[in-house]
Design an enzyme around this catalytic site. Structure first.
Site, mmCIF file in Angstrom:
data_model
loop_
_atom_site.group_PDB
_atom_site.id
_atom_site.type_symbol
_atom_site.label_atom_id
_atom_site.label_comp_id
_atom_site.label_asym_id
_atom_site.label_seq_id
_atom_site.Cartn_x
_atom_site.Cartn_y
_atom_site.Cartn_z
ATOM 1 N N LEU A 34 0.805 -1.227 0.000
ATOM 2 C CA LEU A 34 0.000 0.000 0.000
ATOM 3 C C LEU A 34 0.834 1.270 0.000
ATOM 4 O O LEU A 34 0.386 2.302 0.488
ATOM 5 C CB LEU A 34 -0.960 0.019 1.201
ATOM 6 C CG LEU A 34 -2.003 -1.100 1.249
ATOM 7 C CD1 LEU A 34 -2.888 -0.952 2.471
ATOM 8 C CD2 LEU A 34 -2.889 -1.098 -0.002
ATOM 9 N N ALA A 78 3.748 -6.311 -8.382
ATOM 10 C CA ALA A 78 4.299 -5.326 -7.437
ATOM 11 C C ALA A 78 5.648 -4.848 -7.937
ATOM 12 O O ALA A 78 6.455 -5.640 -8.425
ATOM 13 C CB ALA A 78 4.443 -5.962 -6.058
ATOM 14 N N SER A 121 8.250 -4.834 -18.757
ATOM 15 C CA SER A 121 8.022 -3.519 -19.355
ATOM 16 C C SER A 121 8.614 -3.393 -20.755
ATOM 17 O O SER A 121 9.764 -3.795 -20.991
ATOM 18 C CB SER A 121 8.644 -2.444 -18.463
ATOM 19 O OG SER A 121 8.656 -1.208 -19.137
ATOM 20 N N TYR A 145 14.943 1.860 -14.061
ATOM 21 C CA TYR A 145 13.617 1.221 -14.021
ATOM 22 C C TYR A 145 13.532 0.126 -15.089
ATOM 23 O O TYR A 145 13.175 -1.021 -14.808
ATOM 24 C CB TYR A 145 12.496 2.263 -14.237
ATOM 25 C CG TYR A 145 11.178 1.607 -14.562
ATOM 26 C CD1 TYR A 145 10.491 0.890 -13.591
ATOM 27 C CD2 TYR A 145 10.642 1.654 -15.862
ATOM 28 C CE1 TYR A 145 9.301 0.231 -13.893
ATOM 29 C CE2 TYR A 145 9.460 1.002 -16.164
ATOM 30 C CZ TYR A 145 8.794 0.303 -15.178
ATOM 31 O OH TYR A 145 7.634 -0.356 -15.484
ATOM 32 N N LYS A 149 13.330 -3.961 -14.345
ATOM 33 C CA LYS A 149 12.168 -4.747 -14.802
ATOM 34 C C LYS A 149 12.629 -5.890 -15.699
ATOM 35 O O LYS A 149 12.082 -6.982 -15.677
ATOM 36 C CB LYS A 149 11.157 -3.864 -15.552
ATOM 37 C CG LYS A 149 10.361 -2.917 -14.700
ATOM 38 C CD LYS A 149 9.614 -3.596 -13.572
ATOM 39 C CE LYS A 149 8.393 -4.371 -14.028
ATOM 40 N NZ LYS A 149 7.676 -4.984 -12.875
ATOM 41 N N ARG A 265 13.009 14.856 -24.197
ATOM 42 C CA ARG A 265 13.935 14.292 -23.216
ATOM 43 C C ARG A 265 14.825 13.226 -23.833
ATOM 44 O O ARG A 265 14.375 12.459 -24.687
ATOM 45 C CB ARG A 265 13.149 13.632 -22.076
ATOM 46 C CG ARG A 265 12.557 14.567 -21.064
ATOM 47 C CD ARG A 265 11.191 15.009 -21.366
ATOM 48 N NE ARG A 265 10.144 14.049 -21.181
ATOM 49 C CZ ARG A 265 9.087 14.260 -20.399
ATOM 50 N NH1 ARG A 265 9.006 15.368 -19.683
ATOM 51 N NH2 ARG A 265 8.126 13.403 -20.337
#
Ligand code: UDP
Length: 329
Positions: A34, A78, A121, A145, A149, A265
């Protein structure tokens, strides 16, 4: 009755998946820490007889273990998302997305789970050379990231190879839909634009807005997870995409409003576009919700973003400082 465990089940995609599994008659266990304050995402299904919520962190294997008792299917969603915080705090991304995935795999293996489906991803492709991009394209993560992944995917498929735990990794392309994040770091374009629209501010369009994304609606993505669990295929990574690619200018047109332009970017692809032949052939899955329909759903629920942060060029400039610093030439 199939017992299904969803890590990250209080999150954006996980809560849609939990809801789908309940409607399919599964007994559903949601494991979530959470962090994103997302218990409200589960309110519509929390009263269901076959539903259990377990407050646990995937970094803590001891707290995780009991949740896996007698599970058949494990859906591992998650994880930590977003580009900039992954550049600023790579250790947290490693412990959650890599060690956390290791913990989930070990729990699934020790519990004798039948099958695991991992949320990977499309960002792991980096800036692809081929469109639509097939699964055989080179993996070229541009930031932690994407790297973490991908490492989670490698772990998952390795567990399938060595330990015989049936596994599929789904490489998700630009998932959007209701319950996508309404707080926290600067991130996915829908949350940014919907909050801007609600407060009457212009949309901050990156570059010239002609870049395109394979925007995939969340309920279609939940169906892909279900199809992966129901199949007998194992040890494969598969793209999950809409079958199309849509420009930011088109999104602006559908949402309706003024625009202001902000700098392009480094490390951002001009296009994401999944080749979905593999998943269509192996799982018989394809997306059903058109982009126009999906954006329509978002507009119907726009008030869900009323407490979301409202970004403007100045705050985006500050929030993306590390992005330009580390990924620029
Ligand atoms: N984007 C934009 N304005 C924003 C945020 C994002 O124009 O304030 C664009 C961004 O340049 C990209 C697209 O929206 O082309 C999707 O961005 P998002 O961060 O949602 O996904 P990703 O770039 O990781 O595919």
């Amino acid at each position: 009755m199939t017992k299904a465990l969803v890590t990250g089940g209080a999150g954006f995609i996980g809560s849609h998946l939990a809801e789908l599994l309940i409607s399919e008659g599964c007994e559903v266990i949601v494991v979530d820490n959470l962090t994103s304050g997302r218990m409200s995402n589960l309110s519509s299904i929390a009263e269901h007889a076959g539903f259990t919520f377990i407050d646990a962190d995937i970094r803590d294997i001891a707290s995780l273990k009991p949740a896996f008792k007698d599970v058949d299917w494990v859906f591992h969603l998650a994880g930590l998302a977003d580009i900039v915080p992954s550049i600023e705090m790579p250790g947290q991304y490693f412990s959650t997305n890599v060690t956390g995935t290791f913990n989930v795999l070990e729990c699934a293996r020790n519990a004798g789970a039948e099958r695991i489906v991992y949320a990977a991803s499309s960002s792991s492709y980096g800036i692809p050379e081929v469109y639509p991009t097939p699964e055989t394209s080179p993996i070229q993560p541009q930031y932690p990231y994407a790297l973490t992944k991908y490492m989670g995917e490698e772990l998952t498929l390795h567990w399938a190879q060595v330990y015989g735990l049936d596994a599929i990794s789904l490489r998700l392309f630009n998932v959007y839909g209701t319950r996508s994040r309404t707080s926290g770091a600067y991130g996915a374009v829908f949350g940014v634009f919907l909050a801007q629209k609600l407060s009457g501010r212009p949309f901050t369009v990156v570059g010239d807005g002609q870049q395109t994304r394979d925007f995939t609606y969340v309920t279609d993505v939940a169906q892909a997870f279900l199809a992966a669990a129901q199949s007998h295929v194992s040890g494969e990574a598969m793209n999950v995409g809409s079958g199309g690619t849509f420009s930011i200018n088109r999104l602006v047109e559908l949402l309706g409003g003024e625009v202001e332009f902000i700098p392009k970017r480094p490390g951002e692809p001009d296009c994401t576009f999944a080749d979905i032949n593999k998943i269509n052939t192996l799982l018989g899955w394809r997306a059903r919700i058109s982009f126009e329909e999906g954006v329509g759903h978002m507009l119907e629920h726009i008030t869900d973003w009323r407490d979301a942060p409202v970004w403007d060029p100045k705050s985006i400039d500050q929030a993306t400082e590390a992005w330009f610093q580390y990924l620029g030439d």
